[in-house]
Design a protein around this motif. Structure first.
Motif, PDB file in Angstrom:
ATOM      1  N   ARG A  37       0.792  -1.320  -0.049  1.00  0.00           N
ATOM      2  CA  ARG A  37      -0.214   0.041   0.113  1.00  0.00           C
ATOM      3  C   ARG A  37       0.858   1.371  -0.024  1.00  0.00           C
ATOM      4  N   ASP A  38       1.808   0.912   0.646  1.00  0.00           N
ATOM      5  CA  ASP A  38       2.698   2.496   1.023  1.00  0.00           C
ATOM      6  C   ASP A  38       4.170   2.023   0.614  1.00  0.00           C
ATOM      7  N   GLN A  40       6.437   3.717  -0.512  1.00  0.00           N
ATOM      8  CA  GLN A  40       7.353   4.971  -0.202  1.00  0.00           C
ATOM      9  C   GLN A  40       8.071   4.909   0.991  1.00  0.00           C
ATOM     10  N   THR A  41       7.329   4.243   2.089  1.00  0.00           N
ATOM     11  CA  THR A  41       7.951   4.077   3.338  1.00  0.00           C
ATOM     12  C   THR A  41       9.200   3.255   3.327  1.00  0.00           C
ATOM     13  N   ASN A  44      11.537   4.910  -0.658  1.00  0.00           N
ATOM     14  CA  ASN A  44      11.984   6.370  -0.743  1.00  0.00           C
ATOM     15  C   ASN A  44      13.557   6.321   0.069  1.00  0.00           C
ATOM     16  N   SER A  75       2.223   3.247  -7.098  1.00  0.00           N
ATOM     17  CA  SER A  75       3.033   3.943  -5.935  1.00  0.00           C
ATOM     18  C   SER A  75       4.429   3.659  -6.030  1.00  0.00           C
ATOM     19  N   CYS A  79       8.000   6.017  -6.666  1.00  0.00           N
ATOM     20  CA  CYS A  79       9.285   5.798  -5.852  1.00  0.00           C
ATOM     21  C   CYS A  79      10.466   5.971  -6.725  1.00  0.00           C
TER      22      CYS A  79
ATOM     23  N   TRP B  19      -6.149  -4.735   1.735  1.00  0.00           N
ATOM     24  CA  TRP B  19      -4.953  -4.425   0.704  1.00  0.00           C
ATOM     25  C   TRP B  19      -4.471  -5.844   0.115  1.00  0.00           C
ATOM     26  N   GLU B  55      -6.913  -0.734  -6.068  1.00  0.00           N
ATOM     27  CA  GLU B  55      -6.047   0.054  -5.074  1.00  0.00           C
ATOM     28  C   GLU B  55      -6.795   1.524  -5.085  1.00  0.00           C
ATOM     29  N   LYS B  59      -8.312   3.035  -1.447  1.00  0.00           N
ATOM     30  CA  LYS B  59      -7.814   4.253  -0.757  1.00  0.00           C
ATOM     31  C   LYS B  59      -8.749   5.303  -0.778  1.00  0.00           C
ATOM     32  N   ALA B 122       4.143  14.547  -1.286  1.00  0.00           N
ATOM     33  CA  ALA B 122       3.764  13.268  -0.303  1.00  0.00           C
ATOM     34  C   ALA B 122       2.676  13.047  -0.413  1.00  0.00           C
ATOM     35  N   GLN B 124      -1.208  11.867  -2.178  1.00  0.00           N
ATOM     36  CA  GLN B 124      -1.904  10.829  -2.855  1.00  0.00           C
ATOM     37  C   GLN B 124      -1.675  11.297  -4.206  1.00  0.00           C
TER      38      GLN B 124
END
Lengths: 131, 158
Positions: A37-38, A40-41, A44, A75, A79, B19, B55, B59, B122, B124
């Motif tokens: 889901r993220d 980037q955490t 990045n 996503s 990145c 997810w 997705e 979100k 940063a 969305q």
């Protein structure tokens, strides 16, 4: 001659990133999938550290091999673009090239990877794109 | 869309917005349409579109306890991937604006611009929808129902 970098491998879920330095060349092999889901955490900070290390070690070429990367969500693509954007902002003394090895038989790579060249034509090259 | 037309291959799934289910659905759809279409590239495109639509729905849907609905129907000359999710008026309005923007010009130009913008913020990005248009060449269609949106990605097939 570039000094030895301190970039470690990254493994998370189905994703693996393995760096290998060969003198002035740094090879980065990505494999698996990026569908968290993220991303980037995770990604990045990795790309930021890699960018700093490459510049400080004096490496002039990074080969990014994504041929083993079956899927990357949007996503994850962001990145990668973020890293390329960082890399293209360096001074000529700090600058390094990014050679992307991709696979034309994987749909997302065939369409999206060539756009990296359009985003940063001065530093990105597309390499061996054979299926 | 086209609910009254005969559909030769049909998938319908409803699940909570978790997810980790997206990857399972993507792999299943790719396998299903690889058999149904005998076209690896198209099957992969359909599964990428389904994944990005899901997705997007997770979100931006309203409420964590809401369910997602995905249906994929193959007709004579097209495959319609449709993801429905509950949405509040504000989200529907944002989606309408976004949809108008990404369908109003050259897909490559919009995708590139979005990539550059997303790399600098940063926030969305909503890169997924324009990615579908550019990478898969599907036609997107937005359907707004009462407190619900349905996004369709429509693929021509032989």
């Amino acid at each position: 001659m570039a000094r030895k970098t301190a970039i470690s491998s990254l493994s998370s879920g189905d994703l693996k990133i393995v760096p290998a330095q060969d003198g002035d060349l740094l090879r980065i092999k990505m494999s698996g999938i990026v569908d968290m889901r993220d991303p980037q955490t995770l990604l990045n900070p990795y790309w930021e550290k890699l960018d700093k290390e490459v510049v400080s070690a004096g490496i002039k070429e990074v080969e990014l091999d994504v041929r083993g990367l079956d899927f990357m969500n949007s996503s994850g693509i962001i990145c990668m673009v973020r890293w390329i954007t960082l890399a293209k902002g360096h001074t000529p003394e700090e600058a390094y090239r990014i050679v992307v090895q991709h696979d034309l038989s994987i749909g997302w790579q065939k369409k999206t990877i060539p756009l990296f060249l359009k985003l940063a034509p001065a530093i990105v090259t597309l390499g061996g794109a054979a299926p | 869309m086209k609910d009254t037309l005969p559909s030769t291959d049909y998938i319908e799934l409803r699940f909570g917005p978790r997810w980790t289910y997206i990857g399972c659905v993507r792999k299943f759809i790719a396998s299903f349409f690889l058999i149904g279409l005998a076209d690896k590239e198209r099957a992969e495109q359909i599964s990428v579109a389904a994944s990005e639509l899901l997705e997007n729905a997770i979100k931006y849907s309203s409420g964590d306890d809401s369910s997602l609905h995905i249906s994929i129907r193959k007709y004579d000359k097209e495959v319609d991937v449709c993801v429905r999710n509950p949405a509040e008026p504000r989200q529907i309005s944002l989606l309408r604006r976004e949809f108008a923007m990404i369908t109003s010009g050259d897909a490559e130009d919009i995708y590139l611009k979005r990539m550059e913008e997303a790399a600098k913020t940063a926030d969305q990005s909503r890169l997924g929808l324009v990615r579908i248009i550019y990478e898969t060449e599907a036609r997107l269609h937005l359907e707004v129902l009462e407190n619900e949106v349905a996004l369709h990605a429509i693929f021509p097939v032989e």
